[in-house]
Every structure is written in structure tokens, then in C-alpha cells.
Motif scaffolding. Structure first.
Motif, PDB file in Angstrom:
ATOM      1  N   LEU A 175       0.859  -1.180   0.000  1.00 56.09           N
ATOM      2  CA  LEU A 175       0.000   0.000   0.000  1.00 56.09           C
ATOM      3  C   LEU A 175       0.900   1.236   0.000  1.00 56.09           C
ATOM      4  CD1 LEU A 175      -3.058   0.710   0.236  1.00 56.09           C
ATOM      5  CD2 LEU A 175      -2.667   0.953   2.683  1.00 56.09           C
ATOM      6  N   ASP A 176       0.923   1.929  -1.122  1.00 53.36           N
ATOM      7  CA  ASP A 176       1.772   3.110  -1.298  1.00 53.36           C
ATOM      8  C   ASP A 176       1.004   4.335  -0.809  1.00 53.36           C
ATOM      9  OD1 ASP A 176       2.995   5.391  -2.310  1.00 53.36           O
ATOM     10  OD2 ASP A 176       3.298   4.589  -4.321  1.00 53.36           O
ATOM     11  N   GLU A 177       1.392   4.841   0.355  1.00 54.12           N
ATOM     12  CA  GLU A 177       0.687   5.980   0.965  1.00 54.12           C
ATOM     13  C   GLU A 177       1.510   7.265   0.870  1.00 54.12           C
ATOM     14  OE1 GLU A 177      -2.387   3.908   4.100  1.00 54.12           O
ATOM     15  OE2 GLU A 177      -0.562   4.784   4.942  1.00 54.12           O
ATOM     16  N   ARG A 195       5.706   4.977   2.773  1.00 52.65           N
ATOM     17  CA  ARG A 195       5.440   6.419   2.895  1.00 52.65           C
ATOM     18  C   ARG A 195       6.709   7.178   2.509  1.00 52.65           C
ATOM     19  NH1 ARG A 195       1.319   7.826   7.848  1.00 52.65           N
ATOM     20  NH2 ARG A 195      -0.360   6.411   7.197  1.00 52.65           N
ATOM     21  N   THR A 196       6.594   8.485   2.400  1.00 52.89           N
ATOM     22  CA  THR A 196       7.714   9.261   1.874  1.00 52.89           C
ATOM     23  C   THR A 196       7.845  10.609   2.580  1.00 52.89           C
ATOM     24  OG1 THR A 196       8.678  10.199  -0.132  1.00 52.89           O
ATOM     25  CG2 THR A 196       6.286  10.284   0.044  1.00 52.89           C
ATOM     26  N   PHE A 197       9.061  11.135   2.571  1.00 48.79           N
ATOM     27  CA  PHE A 197       9.300  12.515   3.015  1.00 48.79           C
ATOM     28  C   PHE A 197       9.274  13.488   1.840  1.00 48.79           C
ATOM     29  CE2 PHE A 197      10.879  10.170   6.654  1.00 48.79           C
ATOM     30  CZ  PHE A 197      10.471  10.955   7.719  1.00 48.79           C
ATOM     31  N   SER A 198       8.960  12.973   0.628  1.00 48.94           N
ATOM     32  CA  SER A 198       9.022  13.817  -0.569  1.00 48.94           C
ATOM     33  C   SER A 198       7.824  14.756  -0.716  1.00 48.94           C
ATOM     34  CB  SER A 198       9.067  12.948  -1.826  1.00 48.94           C
ATOM     35  OG  SER A 198      10.232  12.178  -1.874  1.00 48.94           O
ATOM     36  N   LYS A 199       6.698  14.419  -0.122  1.00 54.13           N
ATOM     37  CA  LYS A 199       5.488  15.184  -0.403  1.00 54.13           C
ATOM     38  C   LYS A 199       5.173  16.142   0.754  1.00 54.13           C
ATOM     39  CE  LYS A 199       5.466  13.128  -4.298  1.00 54.13           C
ATOM     40  NZ  LYS A 199       5.025  11.791  -4.644  1.00 54.13           N
ATOM     41  N   ALA A 200       4.364  15.738   1.705  1.00 57.80           N
ATOM     42  CA  ALA A 200       3.946  16.679   2.752  1.00 57.80           C
ATOM     43  C   ALA A 200       5.130  17.186   3.592  1.00 57.80           C
ATOM     44  CB  ALA A 200       2.905  16.026   3.658  1.00 57.80           C
TER      45      ALA A 200
HETATM   46  C1  LIG Z   1       5.560  10.884  -5.356  1.00 62.46           C
HETATM   47  C2  LIG Z   1       5.151   9.476  -5.180  1.00 62.46           C
HETATM   48  C3  LIG Z   1       5.953   8.585  -4.474  1.00 62.46           C
HETATM   49  C4  LIG Z   1       7.159   9.083  -3.742  1.00 62.46           C
HETATM   50  O1  LIG Z   1       8.316   8.842  -4.368  1.00 62.46           O
HETATM   51  P1  LIG Z   1       9.673   9.132  -3.594  1.00 62.46           P
HETATM   52  O2  LIG Z   1      10.578   8.156  -4.243  1.00 62.46           O
HETATM   53  O3  LIG Z   1       9.456   8.829  -2.141  1.00 62.46           O
HETATM   54  O4  LIG Z   1      10.020  10.537  -3.856  1.00 62.46           O
HETATM   55  C5  LIG Z   1       5.520   7.289  -4.299  1.00 62.46           C
HETATM   56  N1  LIG Z   1       4.337   6.888  -4.791  1.00 62.46           N
HETATM   57  C6  LIG Z   1       3.531   7.713  -5.446  1.00 62.46           C
HETATM   58  C7  LIG Z   1       2.215   7.241  -5.898  1.00 62.46           C
HETATM   59  C8  LIG Z   1       3.923   9.025  -5.686  1.00 62.46           C
HETATM   60  O5  LIG Z   1       3.142   9.850  -6.374  1.00 62.46           O
END
Ligand SMILES: *Cc1c(COP(=O)(O)O)cnc(C)c1O
Length: 369
Positions: free
Chosen positions: A195-197, A225-230
Motif C-alpha cells: 500500500l503506497d501511501e 510512505r515518503t518525506f518527498s510530499k507533505a
Molecule cells: C511521489 C510518489 C511517491 C514518492 O516517491 P519518492 O521516491 O518517495 O520521492 C511514491 N508513490 C507515489 C504514488 C507518488 O506519487
């Protein structure tokens, strides 16, 4: 004779095309001779990271000649404390993209099936193909969302991995908790559900499923989860997977050493510690998203509500000329041809000022075409 490099690639790689990152703003600016560009093509966080991040980067800057902590212990503990989980339930990635691919590399043998929805995040198909797995793309619902019944129908004895982004990029669609639980209950015993959140922090918890809450009752569920977005740290590349400790151990075997770099680990820990900043980013982004949606609808365009920091708009005619005209006005959006949606563009909910620039440019473009 020229070398046929493709023939020399591993079988999965022969069929692969590289991930399309969209336009590069730096190159575009140079090509078009622009000084300013409204960049709404990559779902970045226009509000940036917490000020605490910049303070936390000072000390590691003096330590750049050293390797980072290979176990990422500080960040894992901070994540575990934040979510009430154990340190050994976390694996750190160079962005969550790396972890999505690592999961396929670690779990999928050639010929095994990887199930994901049509219009799902592009990385799913790349990850499945690269490791020699068989991608199984499940047709979406009429509103382009992932179809739970069709996903269940696609499950079988060869299914090893299932990918779902929730909320999904690029459609902005989502599943609620009951839908996700129903599909998890139908998961075959040898399959793992990813589950990609990536957009979890933007989503409305009253309607969008929370994968972390389901982890205790579903050991074969992995949440990324990621630190790239929020958290606003796309440039540093930092993400994490949350899963059963047994699965985390498998991923620790296959991940690259030191994949979380020194600056990223420090920044991630500081960003996580400033939840007031994240809440503010979330509120401002939601306001921008609503403003963008209303603005697009006021232009009589087909744009639907989204649970991410972006909106998908369908022009019901080729989007490429519109995107090119927007670019000429220094506004960048994301083309959707690679997703089989050539009449659509994806637009990031940036600052209100950026949305105004987009809406003004779009009104002028549509007026002139
Ligand atoms: C932006 C995004 C990611 C995050 O990618 P990073 O490698 O963490 O920058 C992952 N899944 C989805 C659906 C996204 O849009």
C-alpha cells in the motif's frame, strides 16, 4: 558491427522503458529563456520543509566525509515513537520509489504475477517487469479508480505482489477502510499487499483508509510512505516501508548499504518532529487544491475531487497542445500520455499564487484555441 545492447540486458530489463520524470524545469527555463517558472508538474510541496530541517542539517554538514548510520537507528526510533510501532517494523529507502522496486526484487521470481490497477502509479509496472515478473494490470472503474472486485478477481495462485497507491497518483482516487479490508481478506496466502501511501498526510482520514491501522491484523500488508510530499524533502530522497519485522529483515538483506544518506536521515528526523508544520502544509495544500478544483470547474473543465496534493483535469481533447501553450506562458503541468490519458493533465496544488498563475494562463490558452 554495432552492439545490440538490449539483447545483452536481463530478460525483464529488455522490455523496460525508463521512468518518465516529466519535464526538467532547469532545462526548460534555459530552452525557453525564462527566469521564472510555475512548476506544477511533479507534486512537490511548494511550501517547503519545516525550518527545523535547516537547523538540523548544520551538524551533519561537518560530517560529510563519514558514512551515515547504516541502520538509520535515529530515524527508525523517531518513526516508531510517532506511530506507536517497533523500530524493527521500519525499512528506510532512498525515496519510497526505491522501496517499491526493492519489494519486487526481494519477493517476485520470474513468471510470478504482480497485480496493480490501471492508472496506478507508473513505478508498479516498472518494478514488476524489471524483476521478470508478469504485470497484471486490472481495469479501473468508470471514474478511473481502482476496482476492488476486479482486483480480487485477478488474484490467483501465481499472485506474489499487489500494488495500490492510496490515494492514487495520478487520478486522486482512493479506497476507504472497508474496501481495503475486503480486498485484504481475499489476498491469496502467498501474496503480499503493498500500500503506497505517498499522499497519506494530505488525505481526509474520515474517508481514506489508514494502512498503518491495519498492519496489526494483516501481517502480509506493507505500507510505504515518503518525506518527498507533505514533508517537503523530495530533493533529499527519503522514504520508509512499514511491515512485519520478518519482511523487514528480508528487505534489509537486499537494500543497498547506506541508502539513507547523512543529510536525509537528519532532515527526516527533524521534519518528523515538527508536526505543527506538516499540519499547516496540509491545511494550506487542501485550501489550494479546493481553489484549483473550483477554478478549473469555473473554466467548464472536467476536474474531480482528489485526496492528494494535485488534481487531474480532463480536457476531452488532446492535452499536448494545451500543455505546450501553458509552457510558453511559463506554467508547467504533467502530461498524462504515459498513463494512457492523453486528454488529461495533472496539476499540483501549489501556493495560491501559483494556482492563480496557472488559472490565468489556462484561461488565456483556452480562449485562444
Ligand atoms: C511521489 C510518489 C511517491 C514518492 O516517491 P519518492 O521516491 O518517495 O520521492 C511514491 N508513490 C507515489 C504514488 C507518488 O506519487
Amino acid at each position: 558491427m554495432a552492439t545490440d545492447w538490449n539483447a545483452l540486458a536481463a530478460p525483464g530489463v529488455r522490455k523496460l522503458t525508463a521512468y518518465d520524470p516529466g519535464h526538467d524545469p532547469g532545462t526548460l527555463k534555459r530552452q525557453l529563456g525564462l527566469t521564472e517558472l510555475t512548476e506544477l508538474g511533479s507534486n512537490e510541496n511548494s511550501f517547503g520543509p519545516s525550518p527545523a530541517v535547516f537547523r538540523a542539517l548544520q551538524a551533519p554538514l561537518g560530517e560529510l566525509y563519514r558514512y551515515p548510520d547504516a541502520g538509520a537507528r535515529g530515524l527508525k526510533s523517531a518513526l516508531a515513537r510517532r506511530y506507536g510501532l517497533e523500530d524493527r517494523q521500519f525499512v528506510i529507502g532512498n525515496g519510497s520509489h526505491e522501496l517499491l522496486v526493492l519489494l519486487a526484487e526481494t519477493l517476485v521470481a520470474p513468471g510470478e504475477e504482480v497485480v496493480f490497477p490501471q492508472y496506478g502509479f507508473a513505478v508498479f509496472k516498472i518494478a514488476a517487469t524489471q524483476c521478470g515478473g508478469t504485470p497484471v494490470e486490472v481495469p479501473a472503474t468508470a471514474d478511473r479508480g481502482a476496482d476492488p472486485d476486479a482486483m480480487i478477481a485477478a488474484f490467483g495462485p501465481r499472485t506474489r505482489l499487489v500494488y495500490l497507491a492510496n490515494p492514487n497518483n495520478p487520478t486522486g482516487t482512493h479506497w476507504d477502510a472497508a474496501t481495503l479490508q475486503r480486498v485484504l481478506a481475499a489476498l491469496p496466502p502467498q501474496a503480499i499487499f503493498v500500500l503506497d501511501e505517498a499522499y497519506a498526510e494530505y488525505a481526509d482520514p474520515a474517508v481514506v483508509a489508514d494502512g498503518l491501522a491495519l498492519l496489526p491484523s494483516h501481517p502480509r500488508l506493507v505500507v510505504t510512505r515518503t518525506f518527498s510530499k507533505a514533508y517537503g524533502l523530495a530533493g533529499l530522497r527519503l522514504g520508509y516501508a512499514v511491515a512485519d519485522p520478518g519482511l523487514c529483515q528480508l528487505l534489509e538483506r537486499t537494500r543497498l548499504s547506506f541508502n539513507g544518506n547523512l543529510l536525509a536521515l537528519a532532515a527526516g528526523e527533524a521534519a518528523l518532529g515538527d508536526q505543527a508544520w506538516v499540519a499547516q502544509v496540509r491545511d494550506q495544500t487542501r485550501a489550494s487544491r479546493d481553489y484549483l478544483l473550483l477554478g478549473l470547474q469555473a473554466l467548464k473543465l472536467d476536474a474531480r475531487a482528489s485526496q492528494g496534493n494535485f488534481v487531474l483535469v480532463d480536457f476531452h481533447r488532446p492535452a499536448a497542445p494545451i500543455e505546450a501553450a501553458l509552457m510558453a506562458r511559463a506554467v508547467l503541468v504533467r502530461p498524462m500520455g504515459a498513463y494512457g490519458l492523453p486528454t488529461c493533465s495533472r496539476i499540483t496544488a501549489g501556493t495560491l499564487r501559483e494556482i492563480d498563475a496557472l488559472l490565468d494562463a489556462l484561461a488565456a490558452v483556452l480562449d485562444g484555441q
